[in-house]
Motif scaffolding. Structure first.
Motif, PDB file in Angstrom:
ATOM      1  N   GLU A  70       5.077  -1.063   3.579  1.00  0.00           N
ATOM      2  CA  GLU A  70       4.961  -2.512   3.775  1.00  0.00           C
ATOM      3  C   GLU A  70       6.126  -3.099   4.573  1.00  0.00           C
ATOM      4  O   GLU A  70       5.932  -3.948   5.449  1.00  0.00           O
ATOM      5  N   GLY A  71       7.325  -2.682   4.246  1.00  0.00           N
ATOM      6  CA  GLY A  71       8.485  -3.219   4.943  1.00  0.00           C
ATOM      7  C   GLY A  71       8.478  -2.861   6.415  1.00  0.00           C
ATOM      8  O   GLY A  71       8.739  -3.713   7.277  1.00  0.00           O
ATOM      9  N   HIS A  72       8.171  -1.610   6.731  1.00  0.00           N
ATOM     10  CA  HIS A  72       8.127  -1.192   8.127  1.00  0.00           C
ATOM     11  C   HIS A  72       6.966  -1.867   8.867  1.00  0.00           C
ATOM     12  O   HIS A  72       7.093  -2.166  10.055  1.00  0.00           O
ATOM     13  N   ILE A  73       5.853  -2.079   8.196  1.00  0.00           N
ATOM     14  CA  ILE A  73       4.739  -2.793   8.827  1.00  0.00           C
ATOM     15  C   ILE A  73       5.199  -4.180   9.267  1.00  0.00           C
ATOM     16  O   ILE A  73       4.938  -4.620  10.407  1.00  0.00           O
ATOM     17  N   ALA A  74       5.901  -4.875   8.394  1.00  0.00           N
ATOM     18  CA  ALA A  74       6.386  -6.215   8.719  1.00  0.00           C
ATOM     19  C   ALA A  74       7.365  -6.167   9.887  1.00  0.00           C
ATOM     20  O   ALA A  74       7.314  -7.005  10.796  1.00  0.00           O
ATOM     21  N   TRP A  75       8.274  -5.185   9.873  1.00  0.00           N
ATOM     22  CA  TRP A  75       9.224  -5.057  10.979  1.00  0.00           C
ATOM     23  C   TRP A  75       8.501  -4.771  12.286  1.00  0.00           C
ATOM     24  O   TRP A  75       8.840  -5.326  13.329  1.00  0.00           O
ATOM     25  N   ALA A  76       7.503  -3.875  12.238  1.00  0.00           N
ATOM     26  CA  ALA A  76       6.779  -3.516  13.463  1.00  0.00           C
ATOM     27  C   ALA A  76       6.021  -4.719  14.012  1.00  0.00           C
ATOM     28  O   ALA A  76       5.987  -4.933  15.232  1.00  0.00           O
ATOM     29  N   GLU A  77       5.416  -5.493  13.142  1.00  0.00           N
ATOM     30  CA  GLU A  77       4.699  -6.680  13.606  1.00  0.00           C
ATOM     31  C   GLU A  77       5.668  -7.686  14.222  1.00  0.00           C
ATOM     32  O   GLU A  77       5.344  -8.359  15.203  1.00  0.00           O
ATOM     33  N   MET A 124      10.341   1.008   2.700  1.00  0.00           N
ATOM     34  CA  MET A 124       8.971   1.381   2.366  1.00  0.00           C
ATOM     35  C   MET A 124       8.214   0.219   1.743  1.00  0.00           C
ATOM     36  O   MET A 124       7.049  -0.012   2.041  1.00  0.00           O
ATOM     37  N   LEU A 125       8.882  -0.519   0.850  1.00  0.00           N
ATOM     38  CA  LEU A 125       8.232  -1.620   0.138  1.00  0.00           C
ATOM     39  C   LEU A 125       8.746  -2.949   0.658  1.00  0.00           C
ATOM     40  O   LEU A 125       9.893  -3.062   1.092  1.00  0.00           O
ATOM     41  N   ALA A 126       7.906  -3.946   0.602  1.00  0.00           N
ATOM     42  CA  ALA A 126       8.316  -5.285   1.016  1.00  0.00           C
ATOM     43  C   ALA A 126       9.114  -5.937  -0.105  1.00  0.00           C
ATOM     44  O   ALA A 126       8.778  -5.810  -1.284  1.00  0.00           O
ATOM     45  N   ALA A 127      10.165  -6.641   0.275  1.00  0.00           N
ATOM     46  CA  ALA A 127      10.976  -7.371  -0.714  1.00  0.00           C
ATOM     47  C   ALA A 127      10.327  -8.733  -0.938  1.00  0.00           C
ATOM     48  O   ALA A 127      10.891  -9.781  -0.621  1.00  0.00           O
ATOM     49  N   ASP A 128       9.111  -8.705  -1.506  1.00  0.00           N
ATOM     50  CA  ASP A 128       8.361  -9.946  -1.697  1.00  0.00           C
ATOM     51  C   ASP A 128       8.746 -10.602  -3.021  1.00  0.00           C
ATOM     52  O   ASP A 128       9.591 -10.098  -3.767  1.00  0.00           O
ATOM     53  N   ASP A 129       8.116 -11.746  -3.296  1.00  0.00           N
ATOM     54  CA  ASP A 129       8.467 -12.503  -4.506  1.00  0.00           C
ATOM     55  C   ASP A 129       8.263 -11.677  -5.770  1.00  0.00           C
ATOM     56  O   ASP A 129       9.085 -11.716  -6.693  1.00  0.00           O
TER      57      ASP A 129
END
Length: 203
Positions: A193-200, A1-6
């Motif tokens: 966010e995490g799934h958005i990145a994967w989908a892109e 669900m969430l991006a593992a960002d900095d």
């Protein structure tokens, strides 16, 4: 669900420091679990290596102390995913399969089992050995037909991703495009966010 960002990694690192000062043996294990899962979703080999090490340590702590054993299969699935990235596919899939089956037996298919099924199915499809596509398809179908209340979006979004990957493995370009687009649209609608990145990345 969430991006593992900095920012997420920094916050978990801070939580780990606090947990280590708390004098509670299990609090650091939970913080390391969160940090390990975040790190294995990062982009550099060094970060993923550290994440795998942390998760292996957490798995050992849970086993040694006979504590939170229901969480251990998910930890082991992500440890195994990093093994697969290092080309140890056979050993990794064996561990993923055993861990996912344990979650099913313990009634956690629609909890930790959702992500575990996703990791197992994707790893099988990536390896592509004899029987892997069929096994992945069976795992996906088991997740899809599990009885649940309406609107279990965590399962629904994973299923769209997995069905896109399965269509690609079957060489069905039209179905792949359809599921990929539905996956991307659902991820954006939910703000995952995490799934958005994967989908892109799939695009």
């Amino acid at each position: 669900m969430l991006a593992a960002d900095d920012r997420a990694v920094r916050e978990i690192e801070d939580a780990l420091v606090i947990a280590e000062r708390a004098g509670n043996d299990m609090a650091p294990a939970f913080a390391r679990m969160a940090l390990g899962v975040a790190l294995v979703h990062r982009y550099t080999a060094a970060e993923r290596d550290r994440g795998q090490t942390l998760l292996a340590e957490v798995s050992d702590v849970f086993a040694r102390d006979a504590h939170n054993l229901g969480d251990r299969p998910l930890v082991d699935v992500y440890v195994a995913r990093e093994m697969a990235r290092r080309d140890a596919h056979d050993e990794a899939i064996q561990l993923m399969r055993a861990s996912t089956e344990r979650l099913v037996r313990e009634g956690q298919l629609l909890a930790w089992g959702v992500a575990a099924t996703g990791v197992l199915a994707q790893t099988l499809l990536d390896r592509g050995a004899d029987g892997d596509v069929a096994e992945a398809e069976a795992a996906i179908e088991r997740l899809a037909v599990a009885p649940a209340d309406e609107g279990l979006v965590i399962r629904d979004i994973w299923l769209l991703r997995l069905r896109a990957l399965l269509a690609r493995a079957h060489g069905d370009a039209a179905a792949y495009t359809e599921f990929r687009n539905r996956y991307r649209d659902m991820a954006k609608t939910l703000g995952f966010e995490g799934h958005i990145a994967w989908a892109e990345a799939m695009s």
